[in-house]
Design an enzyme around this catalytic site. Sequence first.
Site, PDB file in Angstrom:
ATOM      1  CE  LYS A 139       8.741  -3.724   2.489  1.00 47.80           C
ATOM      2  NZ  LYS A 139       7.539  -4.460   2.891  1.00 47.80           N
TER       3      LYS A 139
ATOM      4  NE  ARG B 136       8.901  -9.712  -2.666  1.00 49.03           N
ATOM      5  CZ  ARG B 136       9.433  -8.505  -2.838  1.00 49.03           C
ATOM      6  NH1 ARG B 136       9.716  -7.736  -1.783  1.00 49.03           N
ATOM      7  NH2 ARG B 136       9.692  -8.044  -4.060  1.00 49.03           N
TER       8      ARG B 136
END
Length: 302
Positions: free
Chosen positions: A246, A281
Amino acid sequence: MNANATLIIVVALSKSLSANVLMLLSGFLPWLTADPRRPLVVGVINMTPDSFSDGGRLSDPEHAADLAEQMVLAGADWLDVGGESTRPGASPVPADEQIRRTVPAITAIRRRLDVCTSIDTTSAQVAQTAVDAGANIVNDVSAGRDDPDMLPMVARRRLAVVLMHMQGTPQTMQIAPSYRDVTAEVSAFLLARRDRAVAAGIDPGLILLDPGIGFGKNLAHDLKLLKDTSVLAKLGHPLLVGPSRKRFIGEITGEKRPDQRVFGTAAVVAWCVASGASAVRVHDVAPISQVVRIIQAISSQK
């Protein structure tokens, strides 16, 4: 993939996979209610041309199944297949296009593997078609808000569902996100969506929660939620966290290339699992599965 390579993988799968590595479909329901609960690694399979870190990597269903086999051999317990990018600024993808991208991939994966498979979508039509093809979990980043048919469909099919927090939509979520108390507000949202799901007929024991790292949050918001993982893990449902590659990792480390954020992702995963997260995830299954197993081994000591 040629015939010899396929045979090697099949033999390796038959010899290498066990209940400690692969979350077979028969083991998922007991896992949901287990205490303590073994942390799971969820492998990301993006069938999209424009995802933020690996868009365009996959387009052929058999290539997706090849990747699925590699991920399972590397330690993935669950595979998450999506056909719509939810990166900041992404536009919605029509249901029929999502189905065209994801359903052949799910069919190919489930033909080869008896593994938990989720469909990453906010569309009830896409989810239902994916379930017919073999998916058994719905991962909805809108927590059932985008499509009024989603929660009733999940209830009717008796599926597990991941409800995620997002402030705004992918098009607007990173335009000045704001909170007074991000952990309290995200927690309240998740519990409210849990209540809505239960009211729609979904078994509370089939609900997982996701704080939505990077979805309508700035760096400070993401870090505060991660710091408070232990708080979020006590909301009464398995907590799934998706920090993989991210932007906030790049902001901290200076690494601009998402696929080079493996070590940053590993650090976040270690923190989350040690703080009580039930599943993570990730894109880079092999190194992250090692992180999860080591943290689990340390945490399990009396």
